[in-house]
Design a protein around this motif. Structure first.
Motif, PDB file in Angstrom:
ATOM      1  N   GLN A   1     -12.981  23.379  72.746  1.00  0.00           N
ATOM      2  CA  GLN A   1     -12.314  23.073  71.473  1.00  0.00           C
ATOM      3  C   GLN A   1     -11.361  24.172  71.015  1.00  0.00           C
ATOM      4  O   GLN A   1     -10.246  23.881  70.575  1.00  0.00           O
TER       5      GLN A   1
ATOM      6  N   MET B   1     -23.993  18.891  71.326  1.00  0.00           N
ATOM      7  CA  MET B   1     -23.694  18.115  72.525  1.00  0.00           C
ATOM      8  C   MET B   1     -22.225  18.227  72.907  1.00  0.00           C
ATOM      9  O   MET B   1     -21.876  18.221  74.087  1.00  0.00           O
ATOM     10  N   GLU B   2     -21.320  18.342  71.918  1.00  0.00           N
ATOM     11  CA  GLU B   2     -19.898  18.463  72.233  1.00  0.00           C
ATOM     12  C   GLU B   2     -19.523  19.834  72.777  1.00  0.00           C
ATOM     13  O   GLU B   2     -18.358  20.057  73.146  1.00  0.00           O
ATOM     14  N   ASP B   3     -20.475  20.763  72.821  1.00  0.00           N
ATOM     15  CA  ASP B   3     -20.202  22.075  73.401  1.00  0.00           C
ATOM     16  C   ASP B   3     -20.239  22.056  74.925  1.00  0.00           C
ATOM     17  O   ASP B   3     -19.884  23.057  75.556  1.00  0.00           O
ATOM     18  N   SER B   4     -20.660  20.959  75.502  1.00  0.00           N
ATOM     19  CA  SER B   4     -20.686  20.860  76.966  1.00  0.00           C
ATOM     20  C   SER B   4     -19.261  20.842  77.510  1.00  0.00           C
ATOM     21  O   SER B   4     -18.362  20.231  76.925  1.00  0.00           O
ATOM     22  N   GLY B   5     -19.060  21.546  78.617  1.00  0.00           N
ATOM     23  CA  GLY B   5     -17.734  21.576  79.224  1.00  0.00           C
ATOM     24  C   GLY B   5     -17.503  22.844  80.013  1.00  0.00           C
ATOM     25  O   GLY B   5     -18.446  23.562  80.375  1.00  0.00           O
TER      26      GLY B   5
END
Length: 499
Positions: free
Chosen positions: A310, A339-343
């Motif tokens: 992000q 969960m959106e921290d995955s990457g």
């Protein structure tokens, strides 16, 4: 001729009936006519070229059917609001290069709402005022190179929602126009920005790490101050094979063999080969991710950048309100993982040597139970394969059962001459090239057929005359394969006995 005159008068009558003002214009000779091509221009189909005509003012009355208008290589100095008499609704390309334009009034481009390509290169523009390009929402390519631009005011590129390519090279800019990407109402799909050959000494490293993931930014031939932060950016771009740097690597500072004397290789940087790393954390838990190839302790003053899915962070600025923090030693700390921290996460730091693109300078972070997710997906996939196989097998079994029921469980029963009853299958025989049929000339087919012999009369004896062969052309289909409860061997035995 009289017929043509009559048709013209009829048409004129209809026009006057619907618009009486036409009669007034005719009476006083004010009926407007379609603009013709000026004598100093060249008009070909939908192209109008007035280049090289030494024009000091814009031609006022031009045909509005043009899709391309070329006014380059003239002596134009300004672009006023009323530079043209009527809107150019079909104009897609406007070329104003190689003039002396130093002033563009606001709303000057409202008469060209569907412009795709605007060339203002090689003029004398010095300042881009706010809303200077209002009305060009469909513009995709803007050429401003070769001017004397020293300042870009906020909102200068507002309303350029569709802009994709912007050429600002060979100007006098001293600050990076970050408002292009951050101001509301600016370009939303800018994928190409040329800032080469300006006077930039510093660039926003942290912002460029995010911006350059969406498009190319050319910074060659600028007097950039070579420090460890810039070196970290250039090393990372070279590792990513960033085309604006790879194509012009010799025109950037901090390059190999440039002789700057800058030593950014700190004691904390390791020369050991890097390996791919994957970190897993449960939602809501904390996780610390070390920078690949960076050992402890880290020398004071070494700035470490992290590129997250992000945002971009660095170790010199802390963000207490965020849950992503870069510690002074270069480690990334994720507080309360989401969960959106995955990457994929990239660590950018000046390491002082060139890395091969195959070496992993990035790590993977997975938030959640990876094994459980993989197991559930595998079970779901296996269940789908099992359902398909079971359906196919069940269909085959049902088909076999139906065939067996048809062959062996028919309800037909027959009586023999003794008053007893036995299966009708006892009188079923196979007729296949019977020699007796050949002699009697009654064979009708060489193929195998199954026929049912009608029962004999009750008063006929067993030693009586044999039942003649059945003519296959008159076999009753209802008598075929009825009550086949006896085996093939038994059927053949009865047939031999009857013979």
């Amino acid at each position: 001729a009289w017929i043509k005159l009559h048709l013209f008068l009829q048409l004129l009558t209809v026009v006057i009936r619907w618009n009486p003002a036409v009669l007034f214009l005719l009476c006083f000779g004010f009926l407007p006519s379609v603009a013709t091509c000026p004598p100093y221009c060249l008009c070909a189909s939908d192209i109008i070229s007035c280049c090289g005509s030494n024009l000091s003012t814009l031609p006022f009355d031009l045909p509005s059917y043009a899709t391309r208008l070329d006014l380059s290589h003239n002596a134009l100095t300004a672009l006023p609001v009323d530079w043209i008499s009527q809107p150019f609704d079909r104009l897609a390309t406007l070329v104003l290069s190689k003039n002396s334009i130093s002033r563009i009034e606001v709303n000057a481009f409202n008469v060209t709402p569907h412009l795709f390509h605007l060339d203002l290169s090689s003029n004398q523009l010095t300042v881009l005022n706010s809303s200077i390009f209002t009305g060009l929402r469909e513009l995709k390519e803007l050429l401003l190179f070769g001017n004397q631009i020293v300042q870009i005011n906020p909102g200068a590129f507002s309303d350029l929602h569709g802009l994709q390519k912007l050429y600002l090279s060979t100007n006098r800019l001293t600050a990076f126009p970050l408002g292009l990407y951050e101001e509301p109402g600016g370009p939303r799909n800018l994928t190409f920005l040329d800032l080469s050959n300006n006077r930039l000494s510093k660039v926003p490293i942290q912002s460029l790490l995010l911006i350059t993931r969406q498009g190319g930014i050319y910074l060659q031939e600028n007097p950039l101050v070579c420090d460890c932060a810039l070196l970290a950016l250039l090393e990372y771009w070279m590792w990513k094979q960033y085309r604006p740097l790879v194509d012009f690597r010799t025109e950037y500072p901090c390059r190999e063999g440039a002789g700057t004397g800058l030593n950014c290789k700190q004691q904390g940087v390791s020369d050991t080969p890097l390996e791919a790393q994957t970190y897993q954390v449960e939602p809501g838990r904390w996780l610390r991710v070390p920078c690949p190839g960076l050992n402890f302790p880290v020398q004071e003053g070494l700035v470490v950048f992290w590129i997250t899915p992000q945002i971009a962070l660095n170790s010199s600025v802390s963000n207490p309100s965020g849950h992503l923090i870069v510690l002074p030693n270069g480690t990334l700390e994720i507080q309360g993982a989401l969960m959106e921290d995955s990457g994929t996460y990239g660590c950018v730091v000046a390491r002082g040597h060139h890395f091969d693109p195959s070496e992993p300078l990035e790590v993977s972070v997975v938030v959640g139970n990876l094994s459980t997710t993989s197991t559930s997906e595998l079970a779901r996939s296996g269940g789908e394969h099992f359902n398909t196989a079971f359906t196919t097998l069940a269909s085959c079994v049902v088909s076999i059962i139906l065939v067996m029921l048809y062959l062996y469980l028919t309800p037909c029963r027959c009586r023999d001459s003794r008053g007893g009853s036995r299966g009708c299958g006892g009188r079923a025989i196979t007729l296949c090239s019977d020699p007796r049929e050949v002699e009697s000339g009654q064979r009708r087919s060489n193929g195998k057929r199954v026929a049912f012999l009608e029962p004999q009369a009750e008063d006929s004896s067993i030693d009586g005359p044999k039942t003649p062969a059945v003519n296959l052309d008159h076999v009753n289909p209802e008598g075929i394969l009825k009550n086949g409860s006896r085996t093939v061997e038994q059927t053949l035995t009865d047939a031999a006995h009857m013979a």
